[in-house]
Motif scaffolding. Structure first.
Motif: not given
Length: 256
Positions: A72, A74-75
């Protein structure tokens, strides 16, 4: 105990890649097992990136043999296996720097694109990018890149090709070209030149041993001169420490 390492994955499942002398590996494993319960496998670096596929030389020293994770960042999500492909979580900030430079309606080429972290960062940051093209010779990396494009629902923005970038054809011209191969990326400046639109911006990564990066600048310009290529350097930036007395740098430039 200070352990040089990268943790790749998520809170549910991660892989630690450690860079310590082999005689310290057992102690490092015990420390990581105590501190990071989500780490399910530990890999030991036993050399740098090698071969045409740029795979980091590592071996599994503890834990599950299933080293595939979903990282995961930064989104967005990146699926990969650190045993089979190269990926550096340390460069997340650098990827965001580049992503924020991309303007609407640009066509972007990412050479040596790996599992597509640059492409996905750009597509997420600049919703109006026209198209991002990823080219990498490593079949495993491009398979993961294709999965990551789908995982992040970016099929309409990103195209992935498993090619030797030097032999790639029919891709058209680009407004921006990213060359994240610090060891030898400058040797593909002729490929970038023939792929660039007028006034295109090139982001080239390299290795320097001087404070002003003059050694890499000379190497780049000397190599460009072989092809009669002239460049205008717009910006020179330090990205990170690379090795003792060496830093990773980024040169932003245009062709004249």
């Amino acid at each position: 105990m200070r352990i040089p390492m990268d943790i790749i994955g998520s809170k549910e499942k991660a892989v630690a890649v450690i860079d310590v002398p082999e005689e310290q590996a057992e102690a490092a494993v015990e420390e990581i097992r105590k501190r990071y319960k989500h780490v399910k496998s530990i890999l030991l670096k036993i050399g740098g990136r090698e071969g045409v596929y740029r795979i980091c030389n590592t071996k599994l020293i503890w834990g599950s043999q299933d080293t595939e994770v979903i990282h995961k960042e930064n989104k967005y999500l990146l699926k990969l296996d650190p045993l089979r492909v190269y990926f550096s979580p340390r460069e997340a900030t650098e990827r965001q720097r580049i992503a924020k430079l991309v303007k609407p309606n640009e066509r972007v080429l990412v050479m040596f694109s790996g599992v597509a972290p640059y492409a996905i960062a750009i597509a997420k940051a600049q919703k109006d990018v026209e198209e991002i093209v990823c080219v990498d010779i490593n079949l495993v990396a491009t398979q993961y890149a294709t999965e990551n494009v789908k995982l992040n629902k970016l099929d309409d923005k990103i195209k992935v090709y498993c090619w030797d970038v030097r032999e790639a054809s029919g891709l058209g011209k680009f407004d921006r070209i990213i060359m994240p191969l610090p060891e030898t990326g400058y040797q593909y400046i002729d490929v970038a030149h023939r792929s660039a639109k007028e006034h295109a911006i090139i982001h080239l990564y390299g290795i320097s041993e001087t404070k002003d990066f003059s050694d890499f600048e000379k190497k780049l310009k000397d190599y460009a001169q072989r092809f009669g290529i002239k460049i205008k350097i717009l910006r020179k930036s330090k990205v990170s420490e690379y090795a003792p007395h060496k830093v990773k740098v980024r040169f932003d430039f245009q062709f004249l």
